[in-house]
Design a protein around this motif. Structure first.
Motif, PDB file in Angstrom:
ATOM      1  N   GLY A 292     -21.148 -20.875 -33.110  1.00 46.01           N
ATOM      2  CA  GLY A 292     -20.073 -21.866 -33.100  1.00 46.01           C
ATOM      3  C   GLY A 292     -19.335 -21.933 -34.429  1.00 46.01           C
ATOM      4  O   GLY A 292     -18.102 -21.999 -34.472  1.00 46.01           O
ATOM      5  N   VAL A 293     -20.088 -21.898 -35.523  1.00 42.57           N
ATOM      6  CA  VAL A 293     -19.478 -21.906 -36.856  1.00 42.57           C
ATOM      7  C   VAL A 293     -18.672 -20.628 -37.063  1.00 42.57           C
ATOM      8  O   VAL A 293     -17.562 -20.650 -37.605  1.00 42.57           O
ATOM      9  CB  VAL A 293     -20.561 -22.066 -37.953  1.00 42.57           C
ATOM     10  CG1 VAL A 293     -19.961 -21.899 -39.349  1.00 42.57           C
ATOM     11  CG2 VAL A 293     -21.256 -23.410 -37.833  1.00 42.57           C
ATOM     12  N   PHE A 294     -19.225 -19.486 -36.614  1.00 43.43           N
ATOM     13  CA  PHE A 294     -18.553 -18.193 -36.699  1.00 43.43           C
ATOM     14  C   PHE A 294     -17.205 -18.244 -35.969  1.00 43.43           C
ATOM     15  O   PHE A 294     -16.177 -17.832 -36.503  1.00 43.43           O
ATOM     16  CB  PHE A 294     -19.471 -17.129 -36.095  1.00 43.43           C
ATOM     17  CG  PHE A 294     -18.943 -15.732 -36.103  1.00 43.43           C
ATOM     18  CD1 PHE A 294     -19.021 -14.953 -37.251  1.00 43.43           C
ATOM     19  CD2 PHE A 294     -18.402 -15.167 -34.959  1.00 43.43           C
ATOM     20  CE1 PHE A 294     -18.559 -13.648 -37.258  1.00 43.43           C
ATOM     21  CE2 PHE A 294     -17.938 -13.869 -34.957  1.00 43.43           C
ATOM     22  CZ  PHE A 294     -18.018 -13.108 -36.111  1.00 43.43           C
ATOM     23  N   ALA A 295     -17.214 -18.780 -34.732  1.00 48.24           N
ATOM     24  CA  ALA A 295     -15.982 -18.883 -33.951  1.00 48.24           C
ATOM     25  C   ALA A 295     -14.980 -19.809 -34.636  1.00 48.24           C
ATOM     26  O   ALA A 295     -13.787 -19.489 -34.718  1.00 48.24           O
ATOM     27  CB  ALA A 295     -16.296 -19.376 -32.542  1.00 48.24           C
ATOM     28  N   ALA A 296     -15.455 -20.933 -35.144  1.00 47.01           N
ATOM     29  CA  ALA A 296     -14.557 -21.872 -35.835  1.00 47.01           C
ATOM     30  C   ALA A 296     -13.958 -21.230 -37.082  1.00 47.01           C
ATOM     31  O   ALA A 296     -12.760 -21.387 -37.362  1.00 47.01           O
ATOM     32  CB  ALA A 296     -15.324 -23.142 -36.201  1.00 47.01           C
TER      33      ALA A 296
ATOM     34  N   PRO B  88      -2.870 -18.838 -30.159  1.00 43.16           N
ATOM     35  CA  PRO B  88      -3.386 -18.429 -28.847  1.00 43.16           C
ATOM     36  C   PRO B  88      -4.016 -17.032 -28.869  1.00 43.16           C
ATOM     37  O   PRO B  88      -5.075 -16.817 -28.274  1.00 43.16           O
ATOM     38  CB  PRO B  88      -2.154 -18.463 -27.937  1.00 43.16           C
ATOM     39  CG  PRO B  88      -1.212 -19.397 -28.614  1.00 43.16           C
ATOM     40  CD  PRO B  88      -1.454 -19.233 -30.077  1.00 43.16           C
ATOM     41  N   GLY B  89      -3.391 -16.113 -29.569  1.00 45.68           N
ATOM     42  CA  GLY B  89      -3.949 -14.768 -29.686  1.00 45.68           C
ATOM     43  C   GLY B  89      -5.265 -14.757 -30.446  1.00 45.68           C
ATOM     44  O   GLY B  89      -6.196 -14.029 -30.104  1.00 45.68           O
ATOM     45  N   VAL B  90      -5.362 -15.584 -31.484  1.00 43.41           N
ATOM     46  CA  VAL B  90      -6.598 -15.680 -32.263  1.00 43.41           C
ATOM     47  C   VAL B  90      -7.710 -16.278 -31.409  1.00 43.41           C
ATOM     48  O   VAL B  90      -8.866 -15.851 -31.487  1.00 43.41           O
ATOM     49  CB  VAL B  90      -6.378 -16.499 -33.555  1.00 43.41           C
ATOM     50  CG1 VAL B  90      -7.691 -16.740 -34.277  1.00 43.41           C
ATOM     51  CG2 VAL B  90      -5.405 -15.782 -34.476  1.00 43.41           C
ATOM     52  N   LEU B  91      -7.384 -17.257 -30.576  1.00 46.39           N
ATOM     53  CA  LEU B  91      -8.389 -17.841 -29.684  1.00 46.39           C
ATOM     54  C   LEU B  91      -8.939 -16.798 -28.716  1.00 46.39           C
ATOM     55  O   LEU B  91     -10.158 -16.700 -28.525  1.00 46.39           O
ATOM     56  CB  LEU B  91      -7.796 -19.024 -28.917  1.00 46.39           C
ATOM     57  CG  LEU B  91      -7.535 -20.287 -29.729  1.00 46.39           C
ATOM     58  CD1 LEU B  91      -6.736 -21.295 -28.914  1.00 46.39           C
ATOM     59  CD2 LEU B  91      -8.839 -20.901 -30.202  1.00 46.39           C
ATOM     60  N   VAL B  92      -8.062 -16.016 -28.107  1.00 46.27           N
ATOM     61  CA  VAL B  92      -8.494 -14.945 -27.196  1.00 46.27           C
ATOM     62  C   VAL B  92      -9.317 -13.917 -27.953  1.00 46.27           C
ATOM     63  O   VAL B  92     -10.391 -13.506 -27.498  1.00 46.27           O
ATOM     64  CB  VAL B  92      -7.267 -14.280 -26.525  1.00 46.27           C
ATOM     65  CG1 VAL B  92      -7.656 -13.010 -25.789  1.00 46.27           C
ATOM     66  CG2 VAL B  92      -6.589 -15.255 -25.586  1.00 46.27           C
ATOM     67  N   ARG B  93      -8.839 -13.507 -29.100  1.00 46.45           N
ATOM     68  CA  ARG B  93      -9.543 -12.504 -29.910  1.00 46.45           C
ATOM     69  C   ARG B  93     -10.931 -12.992 -30.307  1.00 46.45           C
ATOM     70  O   ARG B  93     -11.910 -12.254 -30.224  1.00 46.45           O
ATOM     71  CB  ARG B  93      -8.716 -12.190 -31.161  1.00 46.45           C
ATOM     72  CG  ARG B  93      -9.265 -11.074 -32.006  1.00 46.45           C
ATOM     73  CD  ARG B  93      -8.364 -10.817 -33.217  1.00 46.45           C
ATOM     74  NE  ARG B  93      -8.714  -9.558 -33.841  1.00 46.45           N
ATOM     75  CZ  ARG B  93      -9.778  -9.398 -34.623  1.00 46.45           C
ATOM     76  NH1 ARG B  93     -10.575 -10.407 -34.873  1.00 46.45           N
ATOM     77  NH2 ARG B  93     -10.034  -8.215 -35.152  1.00 46.45           N
ATOM     78  N   THR B  94     -11.038 -14.243 -30.722  1.00 48.22           N
ATOM     79  CA  THR B  94     -12.316 -14.800 -31.147  1.00 48.22           C
ATOM     80  C   THR B  94     -13.286 -14.910 -29.984  1.00 48.22           C
ATOM     81  O   THR B  94     -14.469 -14.561 -30.117  1.00 48.22           O
ATOM     82  CB  THR B  94     -12.107 -16.185 -31.796  1.00 48.22           C
ATOM     83  OG1 THR B  94     -11.206 -16.030 -32.897  1.00 48.22           O
ATOM     84  CG2 THR B  94     -13.408 -16.775 -32.277  1.00 48.22           C
TER      85      THR B  94
END
Length: 153
Positions: A79-83, A116-122
């Motif tokens: 979760g921290v990694f994704a954030a 939005p692209g960063v959310l998909v990529r993550t």
């Protein structure tokens, strides 16, 4: 240099380049330079950056700062990694590990990626498998889905 032909297993296992097919350098189709700043980043730098980010998020933050233990360290660390990825890549185009290894995430036009692209990529990066399937320009499925490429600083 010899004119000896490679065995059929070498051409199959090493891909089309071993068979003499010229595919160009990684990033050529995207209009990127072959070497130096703006060139597609190599695998060593990318793996090193992810490893640094993962260790920082799991051991230092989830395990050390937040004091989670056991399996919770991995879940909270993810979760921290994704954030970290969403926050830093969408604002400055790179994570701490990427900065350390001299790479950044860029849109195909060279700009900073949109949220939005960063959310998909993550999301796809956290699933791991999409990041392990790449094309000849060293773009994983997570890069292709978000319209990004990892380049050298």
């Amino acid at each position: 240099m010899s004119d000896r032909q490679p065995r059929w297993t070498q051409t199959w296992m090493d891909g089309p380049r071993a068979a003499g097919v010229n595919l160009g350098y990684p990033g050529e189709r995207l209009g990127l330079p072959e070497q130096g700043p703006g060139a597609v980043a190599g695998w060593g730098r990318r793996i090193g950056a992810v490893a640094v980010d993962w260790l920082l998020c799991t051991w230092a933050i989830a395990g050390g700062l937040l004091r989670f233990q056991g399996n919770d360290v991995g879940v909270v660390g993810l979760g921290v990694f994704a954030a970290e990825y969403v926050l830093l890549v969408s604002t400055i185009g790179m994570t701490l590990g990427m900065r350390l290894f001299g790479i950044r995430v860029a849109r195909l036009d060279g700009g900073r990626p949109h949220v939005p692209g960063v959310l998909v990529r993550t999301l796809l990066l956290c699933l791991a498998v999409p990041a392990l399937i790449w094309d000849r320009d060293r773009r994983g499925l997570h890069d292709r889905a978000s319209g990004t490429v990892v380049v050298n600083l």
